[in-house]
Every structure is written in structure tokens, then in C-alpha cells.
Write an enzyme that holds these catalytic residues in place. Structure first.
Site, mmCIF file in Angstrom:
data_model
loop_
_atom_site.group_PDB
_atom_site.id
_atom_site.type_symbol
_atom_site.label_atom_id
_atom_site.label_comp_id
_atom_site.label_asym_id
_atom_site.label_seq_id
_atom_site.Cartn_x
_atom_site.Cartn_y
_atom_site.Cartn_z
ATOM 1 N N TYR A 1 8.147 4.604 11.594
ATOM 2 C CA TYR A 1 6.836 4.987 12.124
ATOM 3 C C TYR A 1 6.994 5.578 13.516
ATOM 4 O O TYR A 1 7.935 5.254 14.246
ATOM 5 C CB TYR A 1 5.902 3.772 12.182
ATOM 6 C CG TYR A 1 5.325 3.395 10.842
ATOM 7 C CD1 TYR A 1 4.262 4.110 10.299
ATOM 8 C CD2 TYR A 1 5.839 2.325 10.113
ATOM 9 C CE1 TYR A 1 3.725 3.766 9.068
ATOM 10 C CE2 TYR A 1 5.310 1.975 8.885
ATOM 11 C CZ TYR A 1 4.244 2.700 8.362
ATOM 12 O OH TYR A 1 3.718 2.375 7.150
ATOM 13 N N TYR B 1 11.109 0.825 4.214
ATOM 14 C CA TYR B 1 11.561 0.211 5.467
ATOM 15 C C TYR B 1 11.617 -1.299 5.318
ATOM 16 O O TYR B 1 10.900 -1.882 4.505
ATOM 17 C CB TYR B 1 10.678 0.622 6.652
ATOM 18 C CG TYR B 1 9.207 0.295 6.551
ATOM 19 C CD1 TYR B 1 8.709 -0.972 6.862
ATOM 20 C CD2 TYR B 1 8.306 1.273 6.170
ATOM 21 C CE1 TYR B 1 7.352 -1.248 6.798
ATOM 22 C CE2 TYR B 1 6.949 1.011 6.091
ATOM 23 C CZ TYR B 1 6.476 -0.247 6.405
ATOM 24 O OH TYR B 1 5.140 -0.512 6.330
ATOM 25 N N ARG C 1 9.687 -2.937 2.237
ATOM 26 C CA ARG C 1 8.454 -2.322 1.767
ATOM 27 C C ARG C 1 8.796 -1.152 0.848
ATOM 28 O O ARG C 1 9.673 -0.346 1.157
ATOM 29 C CB ARG C 1 7.613 -1.788 2.938
ATOM 30 C CG ARG C 1 6.955 -2.811 3.852
ATOM 31 C CD ARG C 1 6.029 -3.768 3.102
ATOM 32 N NE ARG C 1 5.202 -3.141 2.063
ATOM 33 C CZ ARG C 1 4.050 -2.502 2.274
ATOM 34 N NH1 ARG C 1 3.575 -2.428 3.483
ATOM 35 N NH2 ARG C 1 3.387 -1.952 1.275
ATOM 36 N N HIS D 1 5.336 3.957 0.706
ATOM 37 C CA HIS D 1 3.876 3.876 0.598
ATOM 38 C C HIS D 1 3.201 4.721 1.675
ATOM 39 O O HIS D 1 3.791 4.995 2.731
ATOM 40 C CB HIS D 1 3.402 2.429 0.729
ATOM 41 C CG HIS D 1 3.731 1.814 2.055
ATOM 42 N ND1 HIS D 1 4.950 1.254 2.330
ATOM 43 C CD2 HIS D 1 3.011 1.702 3.202
ATOM 44 C CE1 HIS D 1 4.967 0.810 3.570
ATOM 45 N NE2 HIS D 1 3.794 1.071 4.135
ATOM 46 N N HIS E 1 -0.486 4.668 3.780
ATOM 47 C CA HIS E 1 -1.707 3.908 4.084
ATOM 48 C C HIS E 1 -2.921 4.829 4.004
ATOM 49 O O HIS E 1 -2.869 5.974 4.484
ATOM 50 C CB HIS E 1 -1.633 3.322 5.492
ATOM 51 C CG HIS E 1 -0.532 2.313 5.665
ATOM 52 N ND1 HIS E 1 -0.734 0.965 5.506
ATOM 53 C CD2 HIS E 1 0.772 2.463 5.969
ATOM 54 C CE1 HIS E 1 0.411 0.321 5.725
ATOM 55 N NE2 HIS E 1 1.343 1.215 6.009
HETATM 56 FE FE FE Z 1 3.393 0.716 6.253
#
Ligand code: FE
Length: 240
Positions: free
Chosen positions: A112, A151, A161, A164, A166
Site C-alpha cells: 500500500y 500481502y 491476504r 483483493h 477494497h
Molecule cells: Fe487490503
């Protein structure tokens, strides 16, 4: 072991005094962030605000290019370029028109853009990972972006995870807010994803997976995916 007792991780940042434990019954064992909530009492929103009929969108109406996450910088972002589109409907299948659809995601490496991402992965100077658009009169939205990387789950070194994106949807009133996450078909990480697994209904979990959509692809440029969002009823897209 309680999270606050773990050593050498960034978990400590999440144990500041402004977090407080929720009563039993509100927490989900596999997603222990759910045991924390703000310490201060909830704010009662005045009914006049709840019933607001005017748009509550942030700072200005989305511009046409705001839904292209691959064109926000001078260069082209790394990764698999994709088109993600779909239709937003209510429980009766009626289109949810003029909804603000916002997405945010990791880059192709699974990183991110914000400084609180602890994973030792590279940033992409040509990718921020945030975009927004409005649904049209028939409830459709479209984004052009890149396929995010997986990640590691920061609270469990063995968990990852699944890939994906969001989604946050906002209607015309303050209370019309819907938040979910889209996964990708065929991702083996979905089965043990610590967030997806908090949804007990297997069929509901499937509704979080987009479908390959050749019609949405831009030949030679993007792979197309379709992700419809149902805001309520028996076939609702789970919020998470
Ligand atoms: Fe996320």
C-alpha cells in the site's frame, strides 16, 4: 497470547489508549481487529443529518479520469492491467444510480502507498492505488487499474491476504455507506484468507469473487473482470 504482548512487531501501534475492547459477541476470532473500537462514546448523529438528501461527496464531483488508476502519474504502473466493472443494485435488482464508488488497493507487489504498511516490499512511483467514480443511470461502474499483489497479514506471520480490491460505496445520505472487498477467481489464498474467513456463509463468500469478463477487456491492454454488488437481501454482497 494477546496482541499487545507480542514483541518486535508493529502490533504495538494498534494498542494505543484510544482503542478499547468490545463486549463479547462482537468479536470474530479469525479477525481480531474486531475486538477493538474507539474508547470515546459514539456520537449521536442528528436526524436532520441522517436524512440529508443532498450529496455528501467529499471534495467535488469525481472527474472522468478518476476511475483510471493506471493514469495518475507520469509513467505506467507495474503489474497486470485490468478493467473492473459491474453493476450495483438493491435487493430487488433495481439499479443504484449515482452512487459514489471508491476503491483502494495495494500495488502489484502487494504494497500500500501509506507509511503504515509494514511489509518489506517496493512502492510503485506510478501507482497510488485509489480511484473513484459514480454509477450511471443503470447502476454500472468501471475502473481501470492493476491486479494487486497478495500481502502478509500483519498480525499472523503465517497468514496472507488474498489479492483483493477494497470498495466503498456512498449514497446520497450519510447512512448510505457500504464497504466490501473484491477477490479474484482462482486465487488459492482465498480459502485461508483471515478476513474472508470471517464470513460464515460459503455462498456469501463466493459473491466476493469477481468473474473473468472478456467483454470488459481492452484488447492487448487489460484483462476484464466483472464484480456486481448487491446492497441487500438474500443475495447481498457481504460487507467486510
Ligand atoms: Fe487490503
Amino acid at each position: 497470547m494477546h496482541l499487545a504482548e507480542q514483541e518486535g512487531t508493529r502490533v504495538r501501534e494498534y494498542t494505543e489508549p484510544w482503542w478499547v475492547k468490545l463486549p463479547e459477541g462482537f468479536s470474530t476470532p479469525n479477525f481480531d481487529t474486531t475486538i477493538w473500537s474507539p474508547r470515546k462514546p459514539l456520537v449521536i448523529v442528528q436526524s436532520r443529518l441522517i436524512d440529508a438528501s443532498a450529496p455528501v461527496y467529499g471534495y467535488g464531483t469525481p472527474e472522468p479520469g478518476d476511475n483510471d488508476l493506471t493514469a495518475q502519474h507520469a509513467g505506467v504502473p507495474l503489474g497486470e492491467h485490468i478493467t473492473v466493472h459491474g453493476r450495483v443494485t438493491d435487493s430487488w435488482g433495481r439499479p443504484a444510480r449515482d452512487m459514489l464508488v471508491e476503491i483502494w488497493q495495494a500495488n502489484a507487489a502487494g504494497k500500500y502507498v501509506h507509511d503504515h504498511d509494514p511489509t518489506p516490499k517496493p512502492h510503485d512511483p506510478n501507482f497510488t492505488g485509489a480511484g473513484r467514480t459514480l454509477t450511471d443511470a443503470d447502476g454500472w461502474y468501471t475502473f481501470r487499474t492493476i491486479k494487486p499483489g497478495s500481502y502478509p497479514w500483519w498480525k499472523d506471520r503465517e497468514a496472507w491476504r488474498a489479492q483483493h480490491i477494497h470498495f466503498g460505496l456512498t449514497g446520497r445520505g450519510l447512512t448510505e455507506r457500504y464497504v466490501t472487498q473484491m477477490q479474484f477467481p482462482g486465487d488459492p489464498l482465498i480459502e485461508r484468507d483471515p478476513v474472508v474467513s470471517t464470513i460464515p456463509d460459503a455462498k456469501a463468500r463466493e459473491r466476493l469473487i469477481c468473474q473473468l469478463d472478456w467483454e470488459a477487456a481492452i484488447p492487448g491492454i487489460t484483462i476484464g473482470y466483472r464484480f456486481d454488488i448487491v446492497l441487500g437481501g438474500m443475495n447481498a454482497t457481504p460487507e467486510h
